[in-house]
Design a protein around this motif. Sequence first.
Motif, PDB file in Angstrom:
ATOM      1  N   MET A   1       0.836  -1.166   0.000  1.00  0.00           N
ATOM      2  CA  MET A   1       0.000   0.000   0.000  1.00  0.00           C
ATOM      3  C   MET A   1       0.891   1.243   0.000  1.00  0.00           C
ATOM      4  N   ARG A   2       0.501   2.237  -0.761  1.00  0.00           N
ATOM      5  CA  ARG A   2       1.247   3.502  -0.810  1.00  0.00           C
ATOM      6  C   ARG A   2       0.563   4.521   0.102  1.00  0.00           C
ATOM      7  N   ILE A   3       1.305   5.000   1.095  1.00  0.00           N
ATOM      8  CA  ILE A   3       0.747   5.866   2.128  1.00  0.00           C
ATOM      9  C   ILE A   3       1.474   7.202   2.135  1.00  0.00           C
ATOM     10  N   LEU A   4       0.686   8.278   2.243  1.00  0.00           N
ATOM     11  CA  LEU A   4       1.244   9.607   2.442  1.00  0.00           C
ATOM     12  C   LEU A   4       1.110   9.961   3.916  1.00  0.00           C
TER      13      LEU A   4
ATOM     14  N   VAL B   1       1.484  12.930   6.561  1.00  0.00           N
ATOM     15  CA  VAL B   1       1.538  14.389   6.651  1.00  0.00           C
ATOM     16  C   VAL B   1       1.701  14.724   8.130  1.00  0.00           C
ATOM     17  N   GLU B   2       2.928  15.015   8.525  1.00  0.00           N
ATOM     18  CA  GLU B   2       3.252  15.221   9.936  1.00  0.00           C
ATOM     19  C   GLU B   2       4.420  16.187  10.046  1.00  0.00           C
ATOM     20  N   ASP B   3       4.212  17.290  10.783  1.00  0.00           N
ATOM     21  CA  ASP B   3       5.273  18.286  10.904  1.00  0.00           C
ATOM     22  C   ASP B   3       6.260  17.985  12.026  1.00  0.00           C
ATOM     23  N   ASP B   4       5.915  17.119  12.948  1.00  0.00           N
ATOM     24  CA  ASP B   4       6.831  16.734  14.015  1.00  0.00           C
ATOM     25  C   ASP B   4       7.795  15.689  13.449  1.00  0.00           C
ATOM     26  N   ARG B   5       9.058  16.049  13.356  1.00  0.00           N
ATOM     27  CA  ARG B   5      10.042  15.169  12.714  1.00  0.00           C
ATOM     28  C   ARG B   5      10.213  13.839  13.442  1.00  0.00           C
ATOM     29  N   HIS B   6      10.105  13.854  14.750  1.00  0.00           N
ATOM     30  CA  HIS B   6      10.242  12.611  15.515  1.00  0.00           C
ATOM     31  C   HIS B   6       9.081  11.658  15.205  1.00  0.00           C
TER      32      HIS B   6
ATOM     33  N   HIS C   1       4.833  -1.126   3.705  1.00  0.00           N
ATOM     34  CA  HIS C   1       4.127  -0.091   2.950  1.00  0.00           C
ATOM     35  C   HIS C   1       5.149   0.830   2.288  1.00  0.00           C
ATOM     36  N   ALA C   2       4.790   1.377   1.148  1.00  0.00           N
ATOM     37  CA  ALA C   2       5.583   2.438   0.532  1.00  0.00           C
ATOM     38  C   ALA C   2       5.112   3.741   1.162  1.00  0.00           C
ATOM     39  N   VAL C   3       6.058   4.567   1.607  1.00  0.00           N
ATOM     40  CA  VAL C   3       5.695   5.753   2.384  1.00  0.00           C
ATOM     41  C   VAL C   3       6.358   7.001   1.822  1.00  0.00           C
ATOM     42  N   ASP C   4       5.548   8.034   1.603  1.00  0.00           N
ATOM     43  CA  ASP C   4       6.043   9.378   1.341  1.00  0.00           C
ATOM     44  C   ASP C   4       5.672  10.206   2.560  1.00  0.00           C
ATOM     45  N   TRP C   5       6.530  11.160   2.914  1.00  0.00           N
ATOM     46  CA  TRP C   5       6.308  11.966   4.107  1.00  0.00           C
ATOM     47  C   TRP C   5       6.503  13.429   3.757  1.00  0.00           C
ATOM     48  N   VAL C   6       5.517  14.255   4.092  1.00  0.00           N
ATOM     49  CA  VAL C   6       5.617  15.697   3.921  1.00  0.00           C
ATOM     50  C   VAL C   6       5.368  16.372   5.267  1.00  0.00           C
ATOM     51  N   LEU C   7       5.876  17.615   5.394  1.00  0.00           N
ATOM     52  CA  LEU C   7       5.909  18.291   6.688  1.00  0.00           C
ATOM     53  C   LEU C   7       4.921  19.450   6.846  1.00  0.00           C
ATOM     54  N   ASP C   8       4.165  19.784   5.793  1.00  0.00           N
ATOM     55  CA  ASP C   8       3.258  20.926   5.903  1.00  0.00           C
ATOM     56  C   ASP C   8       2.037  20.723   5.011  1.00  0.00           C
TER      57      ASP C   8
ATOM     58  N   GLN D   1      -0.763  15.247  -7.100  1.00  0.00           N
ATOM     59  CA  GLN D   1       0.158  14.668  -8.072  1.00  0.00           C
ATOM     60  C   GLN D   1       0.312  13.161  -7.950  1.00  0.00           C
ATOM     61  N   GLY D   2       0.151  12.630  -6.741  1.00  0.00           N
ATOM     62  CA  GLY D   2       0.406  11.213  -6.533  1.00  0.00           C
ATOM     63  C   GLY D   2      -0.860  10.413  -6.337  1.00  0.00           C
ATOM     64  N   GLU D   3      -0.731   9.132  -6.525  1.00  0.00           N
ATOM     65  CA  GLU D   3      -1.835   8.220  -6.286  1.00  0.00           C
ATOM     66  C   GLU D   3      -1.530   7.460  -5.013  1.00  0.00           C
ATOM     67  N   TYR D   4      -2.287   7.744  -3.981  1.00  0.00           N
ATOM     68  CA  TYR D   4      -2.070   7.122  -2.674  1.00  0.00           C
ATOM     69  C   TYR D   4      -3.247   6.228  -2.325  1.00  0.00           C
ATOM     70  N   ASP D   5      -2.946   5.182  -1.600  1.00  0.00           N
ATOM     71  CA  ASP D   5      -3.982   4.286  -1.099  1.00  0.00           C
ATOM     72  C   ASP D   5      -4.547   4.780   0.221  1.00  0.00           C
ATOM     73  N   LEU D   6      -3.772   5.646   0.897  1.00  0.00           N
ATOM     74  CA  LEU D   6      -4.172   6.159   2.203  1.00  0.00           C
ATOM     75  C   LEU D   6      -3.327   7.376   2.542  1.00  0.00           C
ATOM     76  N   ALA D   7      -3.933   8.320   3.274  1.00  0.00           N
ATOM     77  CA  ALA D   7      -3.189   9.457   3.808  1.00  0.00           C
ATOM     78  C   ALA D   7      -3.374   9.488   5.319  1.00  0.00           C
ATOM     79  N   LEU D   8      -2.278   9.672   6.037  1.00  0.00           N
ATOM     80  CA  LEU D   8      -2.300   9.902   7.477  1.00  0.00           C
ATOM     81  C   LEU D   8      -2.056  11.386   7.654  1.00  0.00           C
TER      82      LEU D   8
END
Length: 116
Positions: free
Chosen positions: A1-4, A6-11, A25-32, A42-49
């Motif tokens: 599953m490809r998951i995005l 979205v969390e600004d706390d780096r830890h 899972h395949a994971v992309d992480w963005v901070l804002d 732009q991306g096709e995700y199966d789920l966003a956190l």
Amino acid sequence: MRILVVEDDRHIGSALRRALRADRHAVDWVLDGRSAESALQQGEYDLALLDLGLPQKDGIEVLKAVRARRNRVPVLVLTARDTPADVVRGLDSGADDYLVKPFDLDVLLARIRALA
């Protein structure tokens, strides 16, 4: 599953990324919020956190914008906002699930499986 994530706390973001990758899972992480919107366009995700307290654009605004574009990606909100009104607002804004921080990793993984 490809998951995005979205969390600004780096830890927290780093820990989520590690745990999700360990769960295969395949994971992309963005901070804002703005980066989240861009990634979801732009991306096709199966789920966003999605965290709600984000720099540049609040998570609720991101969620409303995503749903306004008719993007149906399942969204699980992960946030410290814990009042019943916060939960209702998140779900009414288009979230598929809502989990308050701190959360148990096994519970998060079970909710991801349920949304999949």
